[in-house]
Design a protein around this motif. Structure first.
Motif, PDB file in Angstrom:
ATOM      1  N   TRP A  51      63.734 -15.141   8.924  1.00 13.85           N
ATOM      2  CA  TRP A  51      63.122 -15.450  10.214  1.00 13.85           C
ATOM      3  C   TRP A  51      61.600 -15.438  10.115  1.00 13.85           C
ATOM      4  N   LEU A  52      61.053 -14.544   9.274  1.00 10.75           N
ATOM      5  CA  LEU A  52      59.604 -14.488   9.112  1.00 10.75           C
ATOM      6  C   LEU A  52      59.120 -15.742   8.380  1.00 10.75           C
ATOM      7  N   ARG A  53      59.855 -16.148   7.385  1.00 10.05           N
ATOM      8  CA  ARG A  53      59.528 -17.384   6.663  1.00 10.05           C
ATOM      9  C   ARG A  53      59.588 -18.577   7.622  1.00 10.05           C
ATOM     10  N   ASP A  54      60.562 -18.572   8.519  1.00  9.28           N
ATOM     11  CA  ASP A  54      60.684 -19.656   9.491  1.00  9.28           C
ATOM     12  C   ASP A  54      59.466 -19.733  10.408  1.00  9.28           C
ATOM     13  N   TYR A  55      58.893 -18.595  10.773  1.00  9.23           N
ATOM     14  CA  TYR A  55      57.680 -18.596  11.599  1.00  9.23           C
ATOM     15  C   TYR A  55      56.537 -19.305  10.876  1.00  9.23           C
ATOM     16  N   ARG A  56      56.471 -19.145   9.551  1.00  6.81           N
ATOM     17  CA  ARG A  56      55.383 -19.746   8.790  1.00  6.81           C
ATOM     18  C   ARG A  56      55.477 -21.264   8.766  1.00  6.81           C
ATOM     19  N   GLY A  57      56.683 -21.792   8.854  1.00  5.72           N
ATOM     20  CA  GLY A  57      56.851 -23.245   8.876  1.00  5.72           C
ATOM     21  C   GLY A  57      56.364 -23.899   7.599  1.00  5.72           C
ATOM     22  N   ASN A  58      55.592 -24.979   7.733  1.00  3.07           N
ATOM     23  CA  ASN A  58      55.097 -25.733   6.581  1.00  3.07           C
ATOM     24  C   ASN A  58      53.790 -25.198   6.020  1.00  3.07           C
ATOM     25  N   ARG A  59      53.256 -24.173   6.651  1.00  2.00           N
ATOM     26  CA  ARG A  59      51.989 -23.612   6.162  1.00  2.00           C
ATOM     27  C   ARG A  59      52.229 -22.807   4.885  1.00  2.00           C
ATOM     28  N   LYS A  85      56.887  -8.823  18.539  1.00  2.98           N
ATOM     29  CA  LYS A  85      56.656  -7.371  18.564  1.00  2.98           C
ATOM     30  C   LYS A  85      56.638  -6.817  17.139  1.00  2.98           C
ATOM     31  N   TRP A  86      55.620  -6.057  16.800  1.00  7.41           N
ATOM     32  CA  TRP A  86      55.444  -5.541  15.445  1.00  7.41           C
ATOM     33  C   TRP A  86      56.551  -4.597  15.012  1.00  7.41           C
ATOM     34  N   PHE A  87      57.143  -3.894  15.958  1.00  6.77           N
ATOM     35  CA  PHE A  87      58.150  -2.894  15.585  1.00  6.77           C
ATOM     36  C   PHE A  87      59.428  -3.514  15.028  1.00  6.77           C
ATOM     37  N   LEU A  88      59.587  -4.819  15.151  1.00  9.91           N
ATOM     38  CA  LEU A  88      60.772  -5.475  14.597  1.00  9.91           C
ATOM     39  C   LEU A  88      60.837  -5.345  13.074  1.00  9.91           C
ATOM     40  N   PHE A  89      59.691  -5.152  12.426  1.00  5.55           N
ATOM     41  CA  PHE A  89      59.690  -4.936  10.983  1.00  5.55           C
ATOM     42  C   PHE A  89      60.395  -3.626  10.619  1.00  5.55           C
ATOM     43  N   PHE A  90      60.445  -2.686  11.552  1.00  3.39           N
ATOM     44  CA  PHE A  90      61.003  -1.366  11.284  1.00  3.39           C
ATOM     45  C   PHE A  90      62.368  -1.167  11.939  1.00  3.39           C
ATOM     46  N   ASP A  91      62.874  -2.203  12.574  1.00  5.03           N
ATOM     47  CA  ASP A  91      64.175  -2.163  13.223  1.00  5.03           C
ATOM     48  C   ASP A  91      65.252  -2.469  12.190  1.00  5.03           C
ATOM     49  N   PRO A  92      66.299  -1.643  12.107  1.00  6.51           N
ATOM     50  CA  PRO A  92      67.352  -1.911  11.124  1.00  6.51           C
ATOM     51  C   PRO A  92      67.994  -3.293  11.310  1.00  6.51           C
ATOM     52  N   GLU A  93      67.960  -3.808  12.512  1.00  8.16           N
ATOM     53  CA  GLU A  93      68.506  -5.137  12.783  1.00  8.16           C
ATOM     54  C   GLU A  93      67.429  -6.217  12.719  1.00  8.16           C
ATOM     55  N   GLY A  94      66.211  -5.840  12.380  1.00  8.97           N
ATOM     56  CA  GLY A  94      65.089  -6.771  12.371  1.00  8.97           C
ATOM     57  C   GLY A  94      65.230  -7.906  11.380  1.00  8.97           C
ATOM     58  N   ASP A  95      66.094  -7.738  10.380  1.00  9.37           N
ATOM     59  CA  ASP A  95      66.276  -8.810   9.406  1.00  9.37           C
ATOM     60  C   ASP A  95      67.373  -9.774   9.831  1.00  9.37           C
ATOM     61  N   LYS A  96      67.920  -9.560  11.002  1.00  4.23           N
ATOM     62  CA  LYS A  96      68.973 -10.444  11.486  1.00  4.23           C
ATOM     63  C   LYS A  96      68.403 -11.322  12.589  1.00  4.23           C
ATOM     64  N   SER A  97      68.810 -11.132  13.834  1.00 11.72           N
ATOM     65  CA  SER A  97      68.349 -12.028  14.892  1.00 11.72           C
ATOM     66  C   SER A  97      67.576 -11.289  15.979  1.00 11.72           C
ATOM     67  N   ALA A  98      67.269 -10.023  15.795  1.00  8.77           N
ATOM     68  CA  ALA A  98      66.583  -9.248  16.834  1.00  8.77           C
ATOM     69  C   ALA A  98      65.235  -9.854  17.200  1.00  8.77           C
ATOM     70  N   HIS A  99      64.591 -10.515  16.254  1.00  9.66           N
ATOM     71  CA  HIS A  99      63.276 -11.088  16.535  1.00  9.66           C
ATOM     72  C   HIS A  99      63.343 -12.141  17.635  1.00  9.66           C
ATOM     73  N   LYS A 100      64.472 -12.786  17.807  1.00  7.65           N
ATOM     74  CA  LYS A 100      64.593 -13.816  18.825  1.00  7.65           C
ATOM     75  C   LYS A 100      64.406 -13.255  20.228  1.00  7.65           C
ATOM     76  N   ASP A 101      64.804 -11.994  20.426  1.00  2.00           N
ATOM     77  CA  ASP A 101      64.650 -11.368  21.737  1.00  2.00           C
ATOM     78  C   ASP A 101      63.196 -11.090  22.062  1.00  2.00           C
ATOM     79  N   ALA A 102      62.352 -11.009  21.067  1.00  4.14           N
ATOM     80  CA  ALA A 102      60.945 -10.674  21.280  1.00  4.14           C
ATOM     81  C   ALA A 102      60.079 -11.910  21.473  1.00  4.14           C
ATOM     82  N   MET A 103      60.628 -13.073  21.244  1.00  3.91           N
ATOM     83  CA  MET A 103      59.833 -14.303  21.324  1.00  3.91           C
ATOM     84  C   MET A 103      59.551 -14.672  22.753  1.00  3.91           C
TER      85      MET A 103
END
Length: 70
Positions: free
Chosen positions: A4-12, A52-70
């Motif tokens: 998901w973090l790589r997806d945020y970067r896109g083509n950059r 939200k920065w705390f998603l890096f420290f969330d055990p579910e942060g590597d799944k889809s939790a980041h979508k809720d913070a967008m």
């Protein structure tokens, strides 16, 4: 891996994004691969991408939790 973090970067490139954030490219690469981050770096990356920065420290942060913070 934080696909998901790589997806945020896109083509950059990691280098271009890292320079804008003010971190080393290797730090961004480690973050994208799921490596540990300190709070300051997590906040810098999250502020740049707009989540939200705390998603890096969330055990579910590597799944889809980041979508809720967008």
């Amino acid at each position: 891996m934080r696909k998901w973090l790589r997806d945020y970067r896109g083509n950059r490139t990691q280098q271009a994004v890292a320079e804008k954030i003010g971190i080393d490219r290797s730090t961004l690469a480690k973050a994208e691969l799921g490596g540990p981050l300190n709070v300051d770096t997590a906040k810098r990356i999250a502020n740049f991408y707009g989540f939200k920065w705390f998603l890096f420290f969330d055990p579910e942060g590597d799944k889809s939790a980041h979508k809720d913070a967008m």
